[in-house]
Design a protein around this motif. Structure first.
Motif, PDB file in Angstrom:
ATOM      1  N   VAL A  41      97.719  85.525  26.082  1.00  0.00           N
ATOM      2  CA  VAL A  41      97.883  86.745  26.876  1.00  0.00           C
ATOM      3  C   VAL A  41      97.008  86.584  28.113  1.00  0.00           C
ATOM      4  N   PRO A  42      97.596  86.521  29.311  1.00  0.00           N
ATOM      5  CA  PRO A  42      96.808  86.201  30.505  1.00  0.00           C
ATOM      6  C   PRO A  42      96.069  87.392  31.120  1.00  0.00           C
ATOM      7  N   PHE A  43      95.677  88.339  30.286  1.00  0.00           N
ATOM      8  CA  PHE A  43      94.928  89.511  30.737  1.00  0.00           C
ATOM      9  C   PHE A  43      93.840  89.827  29.716  1.00  0.00           C
ATOM     10  N   PRO A  44      92.855  90.647  30.103  1.00  0.00           N
ATOM     11  CA  PRO A  44      91.728  90.904  29.206  1.00  0.00           C
ATOM     12  C   PRO A  44      92.131  91.653  27.939  1.00  0.00           C
ATOM     13  N   ALA A  45      91.287  91.524  26.932  1.00  0.00           N
ATOM     14  CA  ALA A  45      91.487  92.242  25.674  1.00  0.00           C
ATOM     15  C   ALA A  45      91.339  93.746  25.908  1.00  0.00           C
ATOM     16  N   GLY A  46      92.147  94.512  25.188  1.00  0.00           N
ATOM     17  CA  GLY A  46      92.030  95.962  25.236  1.00  0.00           C
ATOM     18  C   GLY A  46      93.014  96.661  26.148  1.00  0.00           C
ATOM     19  N   GLY A  47      93.599  95.953  27.110  1.00  0.00           N
ATOM     20  CA  GLY A  47      94.579  96.558  27.997  1.00  0.00           C
ATOM     21  C   GLY A  47      95.946  96.665  27.351  1.00  0.00           C
ATOM     22  N   ALA A  48      96.881  97.303  28.063  1.00  0.00           N
ATOM     23  CA  ALA A  48      98.213  97.515  27.502  1.00  0.00           C
ATOM     24  C   ALA A  48      98.926  96.197  27.193  1.00  0.00           C
ATOM     25  N   THR A  49      98.790  95.216  28.101  1.00  0.00           N
ATOM     26  CA  THR A  49      99.448  93.926  27.873  1.00  0.00           C
ATOM     27  C   THR A  49      98.892  93.251  26.628  1.00  0.00           C
ATOM     28  N   ASP A  50      97.584  93.342  26.444  1.00  0.00           N
ATOM     29  CA  ASP A  50      96.949  92.756  25.265  1.00  0.00           C
ATOM     30  C   ASP A  50      97.408  93.453  23.985  1.00  0.00           C
ATOM     31  N   VAL A  51      97.460  94.781  24.004  1.00  0.00           N
ATOM     32  CA  VAL A  51      97.892  95.539  22.825  1.00  0.00           C
ATOM     33  C   VAL A  51      99.303  95.132  22.426  1.00  0.00           C
ATOM     34  N   LEU A  52     100.191  95.021  23.400  1.00  0.00           N
ATOM     35  CA  LEU A  52     101.566  94.632  23.114  1.00  0.00           C
ATOM     36  C   LEU A  52     101.652  93.181  22.662  1.00  0.00           C
ATOM     37  N   GLY A  53     100.833  92.321  23.265  1.00  0.00           N
ATOM     38  CA  GLY A  53     100.810  90.926  22.851  1.00  0.00           C
ATOM     39  C   GLY A  53     100.378  90.770  21.401  1.00  0.00           C
ATOM     40  N   ARG A  54      99.385  91.556  20.989  1.00  0.00           N
ATOM     41  CA  ARG A  54      98.901  91.476  19.606  1.00  0.00           C
ATOM     42  C   ARG A  54      99.940  92.055  18.634  1.00  0.00           C
ATOM     43  N   LEU A  55     100.654  93.075  19.081  1.00  0.00           N
ATOM     44  CA  LEU A  55     101.723  93.627  18.247  1.00  0.00           C
ATOM     45  C   LEU A  55     102.808  92.577  18.012  1.00  0.00           C
ATOM     46  N   VAL A  56     103.266  91.952  19.097  1.00  0.00           N
ATOM     47  CA  VAL A  56     104.313  90.929  18.980  1.00  0.00           C
ATOM     48  C   VAL A  56     103.804  89.722  18.203  1.00  0.00           C
ATOM     49  N   GLY A  57     102.561  89.306  18.494  1.00  0.00           N
ATOM     50  CA  GLY A  57     102.002  88.150  17.804  1.00  0.00           C
ATOM     51  C   GLY A  57     101.897  88.350  16.303  1.00  0.00           C
ATOM     52  N   GLN A  58     101.438  89.515  15.899  1.00  0.00           N
ATOM     53  CA  GLN A  58     101.297  89.804  14.470  1.00  0.00           C
ATOM     54  C   GLN A  58     102.648  89.770  13.763  1.00  0.00           C
ATOM     55  N   LEU A  60     105.427  88.385  14.869  1.00  0.00           N
ATOM     56  CA  LEU A  60     106.030  87.056  14.976  1.00  0.00           C
ATOM     57  C   LEU A  60     105.484  86.133  13.888  1.00  0.00           C
ATOM     58  N   GLY A  61     104.195  86.261  13.616  1.00  0.00           N
ATOM     59  CA  GLY A  61     103.603  85.483  12.538  1.00  0.00           C
ATOM     60  C   GLY A  61     104.217  85.824  11.190  1.00  0.00           C
ATOM     61  N   ARG A  62     104.484  87.112  10.993  1.00  0.00           N
ATOM     62  CA  ARG A  62     105.104  87.551   9.734  1.00  0.00           C
ATOM     63  C   ARG A  62     106.495  86.947   9.575  1.00  0.00           C
ATOM     64  N   VAL A  63     107.285  86.988  10.638  1.00  0.00           N
ATOM     65  CA  VAL A  63     108.658  86.485  10.565  1.00  0.00           C
ATOM     66  C   VAL A  63     108.680  84.966  10.387  1.00  0.00           C
ATOM     67  N   LEU A  64     107.802  84.259  11.105  1.00  0.00           N
ATOM     68  CA  LEU A  64     107.796  82.795  11.054  1.00  0.00           C
ATOM     69  C   LEU A  64     107.068  82.246   9.839  1.00  0.00           C
TER      70      LEU A  64
END
Length: 329
Positions: A41-58, A60-64
């Motif tokens: 995630v090319p932005f700092p932790a805690g911002g909206a992009t980070d929150v969404l990245g962690r949602l997708v990452g979590q 995605l890990g479950r599915v894969l």
């Protein structure tokens, strides 16, 4: 003698090529069992992009069935993290949660250490984030037609604030001016909060900003909405029409996020990531969380995402050139 030597040399080349091809195919077939995937995630932790990245990452890990580690590599408006992925091994284990700026805007404004069109491959379009055009409460316009009429009567006098020069919201304003045939005065700020503070204080007339930040101010009556910039109304502001509804059907402007991988990543790996992410985006829990953040899921094929990127790259380049936008050094 020469023929025998040449035959042995060619045989060695063919064997090496076959071995490398088999190795690549084997790695792609085993993906992603070998090791954890790093989602950058090319932005700092805690911002909206980070929150969404962690949602997708979590998810995605479950599915894969594999661990997905989210890494924040912030800086240079997203370019540092994106460059890190572009220069990583093309094996699918380093994936970019890539945003608007480094992919379609910054290459037109500054020299980048990578070429997004050559050094990255599209996997899937994750989501769009529409903005909202808002006004100070005392402005003598409450709709797009009224605003256009007012701006035409005062060319260059109506001001609008954004998060910064050359950013997605600035270009949303440039695109609006182009389609409406008007001239507004752009006032760049260092972030949304300063822009909205000045809007509420009456120091600027308009602002393009995120729905998540603007909505509570609209509900409180501190600013008034003119239009949302997406193709469809936002569920968060269901009563606010789009720019397209108000006379400019070709208008739509977003910030966006997609998954990208380094150039050279095998097609089967991209297909695996694409299928898994589409499954993530189809999950009702993910849908609800994205809706709560005023984010529109997209999904689809890698080819559709590639076409979207190509169109946005051309569109942003044209707006930057026609608007004579130059970043100050």
């Amino acid at each position: 003698m020469f023929s025998a030597t040449l035959f042995r040399a060619l045989s060695s080349v063919f064997m090496l090529t076959a071995t490398l091809g088999f190795s690549t195919a084997s790695q792609a077939q085993d993906y992603p069992r070998a090791r954890p995937i790093h989602l950058v995630v090319p932005f700092p932790a805690g911002g909206a992009t980070d929150v969404l990245g962690r949602l997708v990452g979590q998810e995605l890990g479950r599915v894969l069935g594999q661990v997905v580690i989210v890494e924040n590599k912030a800086g240079a408006a997203g370019s540092i993290g994106t460059d890190h992925v572009a220069k990583s091994a093309p094996d699918g284990y380093t994936v970019c949660f890539c945003t608007t700026g480094p992919q379609v805007i910054l290459p037109h404004l500054t020299k980048q250490p990578f070429d997004p069109r050559k050094d990255l491959l599209p996997v899937i379009h994750i989501h769009n984030v529409p903005n909202v055009l808002v006004a100070r409460t005392t402005l003598a316009a409450g709709t797009v037609p009224e605003l256009v009429q007012l701006a035409r009567s005062k060319p260059g006098a109506i001001s609008y604030g954004t998060t910064g020069l050359g950013g997605p919201q600035h270009l949303a304003g440039e695109y609006f001016q182009k389609l409406a045939g008007i001239r507004l005065n752009h006032v760049p700020y260092k972030g949304e909060n300063p822009a909205f503070n000045d809007l509420m204080a009456g120091h600027v007339d308009l602002a393009f900003g995120s729905i998540a930040v603007a909505e509570p101010l609209i509900r409180a009556g501190k600013i008034k909405p003119i239009a949302v910039t997406g193709k469809r109304r936002s569920p968060s502001l269901a009563d606010v029409p789009t720019v397209a509804e108000q006379g400019y059907p070709d208008y739509e402007a977003y910030t966006f996020v997609g998954l990208n991988v380094p150039a050279g990543t095998p097609a089967p790996v991209i297909d695996t990531l694409n299928r898994a992410t589409n499954e993530v985006l189809a999950d009702d829990r993910v849908r609800e969380k994205m809706l709560a953040m005023a984010v529109e899921r997209v999904g689809g094929t890698s080819k559709a995402y590639a076409a979207f990127l190509a169109a946005e790259y051309e569109k942003m380049g044209r707006l930057i050139e026609e608007g004579r936008i130059v970043l100050k050094e």
